[in-house]
Structure formats: structure tokens, C-alpha cells
Design a protein around this motif. Structure first.
Motif, short mmCIF file in Angstrom:
data_model
loop_
_atom_site.label_atom_id
_atom_site.label_comp_id
_atom_site.label_asym_id
_atom_site.label_seq_id
_atom_site.Cartn_x
_atom_site.Cartn_y
_atom_site.Cartn_z
N MET A 163 0.82 -1.19 0.00
CA MET A 163 0.00 0.00 0.00
C MET A 163 0.87 1.26 0.00
O MET A 163 0.47 2.30 -0.52
CB MET A 163 -0.95 0.01 1.21
N SER A 164 2.07 1.17 0.56
CA SER A 164 2.92 2.36 0.70
C SER A 164 3.42 2.89 -0.64
O SER A 164 3.52 4.10 -0.85
CB SER A 164 4.12 2.04 1.60
N ASP A 165 3.75 1.99 -1.59
CA ASP A 165 4.30 2.45 -2.86
C ASP A 165 3.64 1.82 -4.08
O ASP A 165 4.07 2.05 -5.22
CB ASP A 165 5.81 2.17 -2.91
N ASP A 166 2.58 1.02 -3.87
CA ASP A 166 1.81 0.40 -4.96
C ASP A 166 2.63 -0.57 -5.80
O ASP A 166 2.25 -0.88 -6.94
CB ASP A 166 1.19 1.46 -5.87
N PRO A 180 -5.26 5.80 -15.62
CA PRO A 180 -4.60 5.82 -14.30
C PRO A 180 -5.44 6.48 -13.22
O PRO A 180 -5.28 6.15 -12.04
CB PRO A 180 -3.31 6.60 -14.58
N GLN A 181 -6.32 7.41 -13.59
CA GLN A 181 -7.14 8.07 -12.58
C GLN A 181 -8.09 7.08 -11.90
O GLN A 181 -8.47 7.26 -10.74
CB GLN A 181 -7.92 9.24 -13.17
N VAL A 182 -8.48 6.02 -12.63
CA VAL A 182 -9.32 4.99 -12.02
C VAL A 182 -8.55 4.26 -10.94
O VAL A 182 -9.06 3.99 -9.85
CB VAL A 182 -9.82 4.01 -13.10
N ARG A 183 -7.27 3.93 -11.21
CA ARG A 183 -6.42 3.28 -10.20
C ARG A 183 -6.28 4.16 -8.97
O ARG A 183 -6.37 3.69 -7.84
CB ARG A 183 -5.04 2.99 -10.80
N SER A 184 -6.07 5.47 -9.18
CA SER A 184 -5.93 6.39 -8.05
C SER A 184 -7.21 6.42 -7.21
O SER A 184 -7.14 6.46 -5.97
CB SER A 184 -5.60 7.79 -8.56
N ARG A 185 -8.35 6.39 -7.86
CA ARG A 185 -9.62 6.42 -7.13
C ARG A 185 -9.82 5.15 -6.32
O ARG A 185 -10.28 5.20 -5.16
CB ARG A 185 -10.76 6.60 -8.12
N LEU A 186 -9.45 4.00 -6.87
CA LEU A 186 -9.58 2.75 -6.14
C LEU A 186 -8.61 2.70 -4.96
O LEU A 186 -8.96 2.22 -3.87
CB LEU A 186 -9.33 1.57 -7.07
N ALA A 187 -7.37 3.19 -5.17
CA ALA A 187 -6.38 3.21 -4.09
C ALA A 187 -6.85 4.09 -2.95
O ALA A 187 -6.69 3.73 -1.77
CB ALA A 187 -5.04 3.70 -4.63
N ALA A 188 -7.44 5.24 -3.26
CA ALA A 188 -7.94 6.14 -2.22
C ALA A 188 -9.08 5.47 -1.45
O ALA A 188 -9.18 5.61 -0.22
CB ALA A 188 -8.41 7.44 -2.85
N ALA A 189 -9.94 4.74 -2.16
CA ALA A 189 -11.07 4.07 -1.50
C ALA A 189 -10.58 3.00 -0.53
O ALA A 189 -11.08 2.90 0.60
CB ALA A 189 -11.99 3.46 -2.56
N ILE A 190 -9.57 2.21 -0.93
CA ILE A 190 -9.10 1.14 -0.05
C ILE A 190 -8.36 1.71 1.14
O ILE A 190 -8.43 1.17 2.26
CB ILE A 190 -8.24 0.13 -0.84
N ARG A 191 -7.63 2.83 0.96
CA ARG A 191 -6.94 3.46 2.10
C ARG A 191 -7.94 4.06 3.08
O ARG A 191 -7.65 4.16 4.28
CB ARG A 191 -6.00 4.55 1.59
N GLU A 209 1.50 -2.94 5.23
CA GLU A 209 0.10 -2.89 4.81
C GLU A 209 0.05 -3.19 3.31
O GLU A 209 0.71 -2.51 2.52
CB GLU A 209 -0.51 -1.52 5.11
N CYS A 210 -0.71 -4.20 2.96
CA CYS A 210 -0.77 -4.62 1.56
C CYS A 210 -2.21 -4.64 1.06
O CYS A 210 -3.16 -4.52 1.84
CB CYS A 210 -0.17 -6.02 1.40
N VAL A 211 -2.33 -4.77 -0.26
CA VAL A 211 -3.64 -4.87 -0.89
C VAL A 211 -3.64 -6.10 -1.79
O VAL A 211 -2.75 -6.27 -2.62
CB VAL A 211 -3.95 -3.61 -1.74
N ILE A 212 -4.62 -6.96 -1.58
CA ILE A 212 -4.80 -8.10 -2.48
C ILE A 212 -5.91 -7.76 -3.46
O ILE A 212 -6.98 -7.28 -3.05
CB ILE A 212 -5.11 -9.40 -1.70
N ALA A 213 -5.63 -7.91 -4.73
CA ALA A 213 -6.59 -7.60 -5.79
C ALA A 213 -6.99 -8.89 -6.49
O ALA A 213 -6.13 -9.68 -6.89
CB ALA A 213 -6.00 -6.62 -6.79
#
Length: 618
Positions: free
Chosen positions: A148-151, A185-196, A231-235
Motif C-alpha cells: 500500500m505504501s508504494d503500490d 490511471p485516474q481509475v487506479r488512483s480512485r480505487l487506491a484512495a477508496a481502499i486506504r 500494509e498490503c492490498v490483495i486484488a
């Protein structure tokens, strides 16, 4: 030895009486950290502590933990052992087992039991990790893990690598943006913000990009978790690209069907108009008293009506509502006739060169379909030459597998295509153009037409070298079919005395047909629809020799009308006419065997000849 007891006061007193003779110093009350570190045995009340409390206790002490329960069940026993307890006892009732367990602990079994528990925990962890590894890499879903820290990618399963075309070495340690995975890429940013923010991300439609540049549609779900202090994200993503393509295929099919229905309606109305225009022009041309200038104008009107009828046929052919009509033709003539149109299509910045061999043989093809092939290939070439270039159309004789063929080549000087694109170029809806700039249907239509006409097509291309489509068609030794001629009609009314019931909802067509038949000696009864036609038939005392009816009409179609009148007039002949193509007529019922059919637009002479042939039984 120290024994900690966390139970009711009454139970604590009973336990103290049992354990004191064994050398235990019994301490009731709260289980502090210091006491847990010194204790050899800990006895707790399961009904008060619960599974999670017991698990936490076992994880925080080296002592042997014994659990008491007033009514233990197999499920409780399993849960207690899973939490880390060494035994589950009932008091009163299990005092001998408690004494034996306490003696074993007193002889060092407590630490051994704790070591055994830790070994069991380690084994369970290894089993869990192995199970996760197998599920992770064998899953049919695409799964990735990122920090999560650096994607950056920590891991990716095999299905993800196959779907995207990347190797594991290319993925691990890099971000999706660095790999160019995200089309937006803006979609990725929106999803990352939602999960954080702690939001749930479930089955979100996203579009990724394969290593080859082709789009990849996903339904993606994300979940945050901790691993090794990070902190990680599983997709988890499901590849729905094929499903999307099938949905698009269905939509395009429905769209083409709607266009076809619209084209059929347009053709019907247009053919009615052409029947009237062409018919009256024929009549003017056939009149000896017509002045030369008027005759010349009438001939031009007739030529234009024939061209308009040809355009209607092309419209129906494009929507696959015109039957396949192969003829023996000289393909060079088709190419030459399309030259002016091709130049308009490709634009002034692209040079068109026709290299037509005068030695080419004859082929049996549908000329209208071959025009569509040339048009589609020219459009494809134009889009590949955004900055101008050259389009070359060549014809030549060829021999393939010992058989005589005609080769038609369409070559451009455009940007070319990769090998992967070349292999997929004829797939329906496959396109390298933007979503709003291409349907992916043009070349698949070309392929279908070529195959339908007994030929084959190949493509030769590589990046920055242009593209050449080679079409091979079987040569034939048959005689050249006659071209539909624009001839001066001679409307010579033939003697007729029969009675004809004319049913036509278009007033102009009805008036024209009535005029032609009346001038030919027939007695004509008219009706504007099926209902009024039945009334006319019932009111007519004399014979009605022929029913001449349009097929598609309001209230009642011509086929139904004929079936209603036949019982009243069993000897009556039937001639149907329509401006609709055949498949549109079929929706209103099949023309019965023995009934004649006349396709609009028709000339006055064709009308008279067909009516006479039906009445004479020819």
C-alpha cells in the motif's frame, strides 16, 4: 510451583484443595503478566473466558493451560485445543484427570506441552501458507498483492501473468502505472484512495492494457491486509474481456438487425416511388408523339431510376437482406467502375493507382458484394495512412494448387501491423482503432464475402512496411453474363379483357398500375387495403380473374388477403408484388406455391407481361 486459577471462588477453593498436596502454590484472581511468566499451570473457566480469550492467554504464556467447563461438548473440546489448551475438564467429575495433568506439569511436562503447542502452531502456519500458495497460483481468477505504501507488486499469480502477457520478473517490484497496465490511471488512483479510506471495493469494472497493447476488461475486488509488518492490498480480478466482446457482438447484431429492418422499410417506400417514376417515364418514351427533348428527358429519368434501384440493392446487400446473386463478370470492370468512389473515400492526400492486367480471366461472383470488398479495404487503407500515401489495386491471373485463379491485391503504404494483429485481423469486432473510430466489422465482412464467393484471402504486413490483402477467386470458363441493359422500353398493350382486382395501399402506385392495365384492355377493380378488397370481391357479381396485391399493407397483408378471397373465387389467379426484400416479406408469411411474385420497382412492360403470363398459366 505456581498455579494460577481464574474461576469462581467456590471452584478456586476446590482446586486449591486438590493441588496443594501436589506442591502447587495456588493463586486465584486476575492473571497478570508477571504471574503468567512464573506459572507452570493455568486453570481458567471456559464459560467466562471464551475461545478468543483462551487463545490470547495461550499465546501469552509458557504455562500449560487447562480449561474448565460445566457442560463440555465435542465442539467445545475442539475449540479449546485449537485455542492452545492442553485439556478440557469438568468439575466435579474429572478430578483424577486434573491431578494427573498437574503431576505431569510438575515434572516438566508443562513446558514440553507448550513447546509441542508451538511446534503444532508452526506446522499449522506452514500448512496454511502452503494452502494459500496453491490457491493463489491455481486460482482461475487473476490475483495480485501490492504494498500500500508504494503500490509495487509483491506477488502475482500465473493467471494474471497469462492474461496480461507480462513475465513475473517484469511485474514484481514495479507498479501498474510503470507497466502501463492502466488504460485510465485516474481509475487506479480512485480505487487506491477508496481502499486506504477503509471502503469496500467489490466487482468494479476496470479496463487494463495487455503488454501487447490490447484492452483487457476486468471485474476487480480489493482488500487491505497486513503482511510482515507491511500494509498490503490483495486484488482479485475476473477477466470478462470475452464476455464483453460477446455482449458487444450481440449489441452489434441487434443494431445490424435494426438497420436491416430500417433499410427494408426505406427500400419499400423507395421502390414504390421508383415504380411510379420509372413507369411514367416508360410510358412517355413509348409514345410516338413524344417530342425529342421530352423523350431524351424521359430516358434520363429512367436511367436515374435504374441507378437508384441499384443503390437500394446495395443498401440491402450491406445489411445482408439482399440474396447472394453471383454472375460471370470481368472483375476489372468492377474495379474501374469503383475508381471514382474510391478516390473520394481515400481523400486527395492518398494516390490511387489501378494496375489491372488485361489478361485476367472471368470469375463468378456477386458484383455488388465485390464492390463492398473494395470499399472496405480502401477505408481500412485510408485509416492506416493518416499522413497520406499510396493505395494500389492490382488484378492478375494466378495458379494455386494447380487451379486457375484470379488474384485481386489491395496494397497500401501505411504503418502496417504487428504479427499478433495480422493473425487476428479478420476476427469480428477486433480493431486497433479507438472505440469511437471503428467497429471491427469491415475486414470480417470482407472475409465473409470472399469465402461466400468461393475465394480465399491472406494478408501480408509488418510494422512500417504497409499492408497488402491478397484475394484469390476461382476463374471460370463460362461465357460472360449479360449486363442489365438500359433499353428503350416498348409498352405495347396486349389485348386483355379479364377482370383484375388491384389492391395497393400506395395511391401513386395504385393509379399507375390501374392506368397501365386499363390501357391494355383489362377491367380493373381497385382497393386500398385488404378489408376493402374483400368487400369489393363480395360485391362483384362477375368473375375476378386475377388478384394483384401488394404484400405488406396495413390491417391485412396480401398473403392473408388471398387466403380470405380464394374460397369466394376458387378459380382466381394471384400475383403478389412488393418493394420489400424477400426476408421482410417472409415475416408476413410465405408466398404460397403457385402464386406469382413481382418485385418493385417494375416497368410497365414487365407488369403487362407478368400479368399476361399469370393469366395464361405460364
Amino acid at each position: 510451583m505456581l498455579a494460577l486459577i481464574s474461576t469462581t471462588d467456590e471452584t478456586a477453593r476446590r482446586l486449591e484443595a486438590l493441588l496443594a498436596p501436589l506442591g502447587y502454590s495456588v493463586v486465584p484472581g486476575d492473571l497478570t503478566t508477571a504471574e503468567r511468566d512464573r506459572a507452570a499451570l493455568v486453570i481458567v473457566d471456559w464459560d467466562r473466558l471464551g475461545c478468543e480469550g483462551c487463545r490470547a492467554l495461550c499465546a501469552s504464556t509458557h504455562a500449560a493451560v487447562v480449561v474448565l467447563s460445566e457442560d463440555p461438548t465435542p465442539a467445545t473440546l475442539e475449540a479449546a485445543f485449537a485455542a492452545g489448551a492442553v485439556d478440557l475438564l469438568r468439575l466435579p467429575g474429572d478430578e483424577p484427570r486434573l491431578i494427573a495433568r498437574a503431576r505431569a506439569v510438575g515434572h516438566g511436562a508443562g513446558r514440553a506441552a507448550a513447546d509441542l503447542r508451538r511446534r503444532d502452531d508452526d506446522e499449522a502456519l506452514r500448512t496454511s501458507e502452503e494452502r494459500f500458495f496453491k490457491i493463489f497460483h491455481a486460482s482461475p481468477a487473476c490475483i495480485t498483492i501490492t504494498r500500500m505504501s508504494d503500490d509495487r507488486f509483491v506477488d502475482a499469480n500465473d493467471r494474471f501473468l497469462v492474461a496480461t502477457g507480462f513475465s513475473r520478473e517484469e511485474v514484481i517490484g514495479r507498479t501498474g502505472v510503470e507497466l502501463g497496465l492502466w488504460q485510465q490511471p485516474q481509475v487506479r488512483s480512485r480505487l487506491a484512495a477508496a481502499i486506504r479510506a477503509g471502503e469496500k471495493v467489490r466487482d468494479v469494472a476496470v479496463r487494463l492494457v495487455r503488454k501487447s497493447g490490447q484492452p483487457l476488461d476486468f471485474l476487480m475486488s480489493l482488500e487491505a491486509f497486513s503482511a510482515g509488518g507491511d500494509e498490503c492490498v490483495i486484488a482479485l480480478g475476473h477477466d470478462v474481456t470475452e464476455r464483453k466482446q460477446l455482449e458487444e457482438l450481440l449489441r452489434q447484431s441487434q443494431k445490424m438487425d435494426a438497420i436491416g429492418r430500417l433499410a427494408g422499410g426505406v427500400a419499400h417506400d423507395f421502390n414504390n416511388l421508383l415504380t411510379v417514376i420509372r413507369g411514367y417515364a416508360d410510358m412517355l418514351i413509348a409514345q410516338p408523339a413524344t417530342e425529342p427533348m421530352a423523350r431524351k428527358a424521359a430516358l434520363q429519368i429512367r436511367r436515374s431510376s435504374l441507378r437508384a434501384a441499384s443503390l437500394t440493392g446495395q443498401l440491402l446487400a450491406f445489411t445482408r437482406r439482399q440474396p447472394h446473386q453471383p454472375r460471370v463478370i470481368l472483375l476489372n470492370k468492377v474495379v474501374l467502375s469503383m475508381g471514382a468512389l474510391l478516390r473520394r473515400i481515400i481523400g486527395e492526400d492518398i494516390e490511387l493507382e489501378l494496375r489491372l492486367s488485361p489478361e485476367v480471366g472471368l470469375v463468378r461472383v456477386d458484383p455488388t458484394q465485390m464492390e463492398q470488398v473494395l470499399l472496405n479495404l480502401a477505408i481500412n487503407a485510408r485509416d492506416a495512412m493518416a499522413n497520406g500515401g499510396r493505395l494500389v489495386v492490382e488484378t492478375a491471373n494466378a495458379v494455386e494448387a494447380g487451379e486457375q485463379r484470379l488474384r485481386l491485391t489491395v496494397r497500401d503504404s501505411g504503418h502496417g501491423m504487428t504479427e499478433e494483429t495480422r493473425l487476428r485481423v479478420f476476427e469480428p469486432f477486433f480493431t486497433t482503432k479507438d472505440v469511437d473510430k471503428g467497429t471491427g466489422l469491415g475486414l470480417s465482412i470482407v472475409y465473409g464475402v470472399v469465402v461466400q464467393n468461393g475465394g480465399s484471402i491472406t494478408v501480408e504486413s509488418s510494422p512500417e512496411t504497409g499492408t497488402a490483402f491478397h484475394i484469390l477467386l476461382p476463374r471460370v470458363a463460362d461465357a460472360l453474363d449479360d449486363e442489365p441493359a438500359v433499353r428503350t422500353p416498348k409498352v405495347t398493350p396486349r389485348a386483355g379483357q379479364e377482370t383484375i382486382l388491384l389492391v395497393e395501399d400506395d395511391e401513386d402506385v395504385r393509379d399507375f398500375v390501374q392506368l397501365v392495365l386499363s390501357r391494355s384492355g383489362y377491367r380493373v377493380l381497385t382497393a386500398e387495403d385488404g378489408v376493402s378488397a374483400i368487400e369489393v370481391a363480395r360485391a362483384q357479381a362477375d368473375d375476378i380473374h386475377l388478384l394483384l396485391s401488394d404484400v405488406v399493407m396495413p390491417h391485412m397483408n396480401g398473403i392473408h388477403l388471398a387466403s380470405e378471397i380464394r374460397p369466394l373465387r376458387p378459380t382466381m389467379k394471384v400475383l403478389h408484388m412488393s418493394g420489400y426484400p424477400g426476408d421482410s416479406i417472409a415475416r408476413h408469411g410465405q408466398v404460397p406455391l403457385g402464386d406469382a411474385f413481382l418485385q418493385k420497382p417494375f416497368s410497365a412492360s414487365a407488369l403487362i407481361e407478368t400479368v399476361r403470363a399469370v393469366l395464361d398459366g405460364r
